[in-house]
Design an enzyme around this catalytic site. Structure first.
Site, mmCIF file in Angstrom:
data_model
loop_
_atom_site.group_PDB
_atom_site.id
_atom_site.type_symbol
_atom_site.label_atom_id
_atom_site.label_comp_id
_atom_site.label_asym_id
_atom_site.label_seq_id
_atom_site.Cartn_x
_atom_site.Cartn_y
_atom_site.Cartn_z
ATOM 1 N N HIS A 185 0.848 -1.201 0.000
ATOM 2 C CA HIS A 185 0.000 0.000 0.000
ATOM 3 C C HIS A 185 0.889 1.258 0.000
ATOM 4 O O HIS A 185 0.917 2.021 0.977
ATOM 5 C CB HIS A 185 -0.906 -0.028 1.230
ATOM 6 N N GLU A 290 -0.285 1.212 -5.905
ATOM 7 C CA GLU A 290 -0.044 0.055 -5.052
ATOM 8 C C GLU A 290 0.004 -1.242 -5.861
ATOM 9 O O GLU A 290 -0.980 -1.604 -6.504
ATOM 10 C CB GLU A 290 -1.150 -0.020 -3.998
#
Length: 315
Positions: A185, A290
């Site tokens: 992330h 991501e």
């Protein structure tokens, strides 16, 4: 007495500087520095990378100024690790009792040690070119994971002179197979979201969470952000993704065994609604691009191993 023939002096190679790795006094974070000036900081809570600086001191990761770094909740910023589920889990799935994005980002990991690359043989070498930090997490380290499977995770973070690599090895140490998802992330730091574009996904279809997960066809042009954005693109891992500022390369993302790319920015209203997001206009200074495997489940048989990773190059 002088001898006619003296033995030649044995040349002494200069000692090359090596990467320096230290653990904080409270045993909460690990810091690595390359001889060339690059720096990395990893919080043991979640094995979350919270800082990655280039040799000139420029920070490449966005970290909310309201992020909690005391282990009380997942970190808002840096590179949280999502495993074994992405997003809110479905109640009827084996991950159904887990928190959003799983337990990896809110568990304390073990620091396993470091390794560094060999020094360059070229003249004027400034020392070792990279350093790798390894972290471990297993089911035996969790008091109550709410996920009844046996696993061993090894998370490696490699700092090089122009890039950062993160990779995850998942080992099924139990007797039954299980499904999982994984995502890095990454919150990338930028100067101005209005001058930032993402290229490399022009031909990729995506699920638009702002439209309830609707499947949307390829846009045919680079991505620009002017509102809340939350999309899952599926594209071949060999397709490089570039983040540009004012048309110039800022980051390049390459992937291994990760076919999905999530592009996220909370924009104004969502940023206001997150208690741990700051400053309030911080959405202008970040973009999440991501790398992951989240559009479907990865099935891992008992005794098998899965590995995937990303490399982010910074300019």
């Amino acid at each position: 007495m002088d001898r006619a023939k003296k033995p030649a002096a044995i040349p002494v190679s200069p000692i090359q500087p090596t990467p320096q790795v230290s653990i904080s006094d409270d045993n909460s974070r690990v810091t690595a520095n390359l001889p060339t000036g690059q720096q990395l900081e990893v919080l043991l809570y979640g094995a979350t990378v919270i800082s990655w600086k280039s040799a000139n001191g420029k920070e490449n990761l966005f970290l909310s100024d309201k992020a909690l770094l005391d282990g009380s909740k997942p970190v808002r910023g840096g590179i949280p690790l999502v495993f074994p589920v992405f997003g809110p889990p479905s109640p009827d799935h084996p991950t159904g009792k887990l928190p959003q994005h799983g337990f990896a980002r809110n568990s304390r990991w073990e620091y396993l040690g470091k390794s560094s690359s060999e020094s360059s043989s070229l003249p004027n070498s400034k020392g070792d070119a990279s350093v790798k930090l390894d972290f471990g997490l297993s089911n035996s380290m969790l008091s109550d994971s709410k996920w009844d499977y046996e696993f061993n995770l090894t998370y490696s973070v490699t700092l090089s002179q122009d890039s950062l690599e993160t990779s995850l090895v998942v080992r099924n140490t139990g007797t039954s197979s299980y499904d999982f998802q994984v995502l890095f992330h990454s919150y990338l730091a930028i100067d101005n979201i209005s001058e930032t574009t993402v290229s490399g996904l022009e031909k990729a279809a995506f699920k638009d969470k702002m439209q309830g997960g609707k499947e949307v066809g390829p846009a045919g042009k680079p991505i620009s952000i002017d509102s809340e954005t939350d999309r899952i693109y599926t594209t071949a891992p060999e397709q490089a993704i570039k983040i540009l500022e004012k048309g110039k390369d800022r980051y390049e993302l390459t992937r291994d065994m990760l076919s999905d790319v999530v592009v996220w920015n909370p924009w104004i209203e969502k940023a206001k609604g997150m208690a741990d997001f700051g400053p309030q206009d911080g959405y202008k200074k970040m973009i999440c691009v991501e790398a992951g495997s989240v559009s479907a489940w990865n099935n891992l048989e008992a005794g098998d191993t899965w590995e995937g990773g990303q490399r982010i190059k910074a300019w």
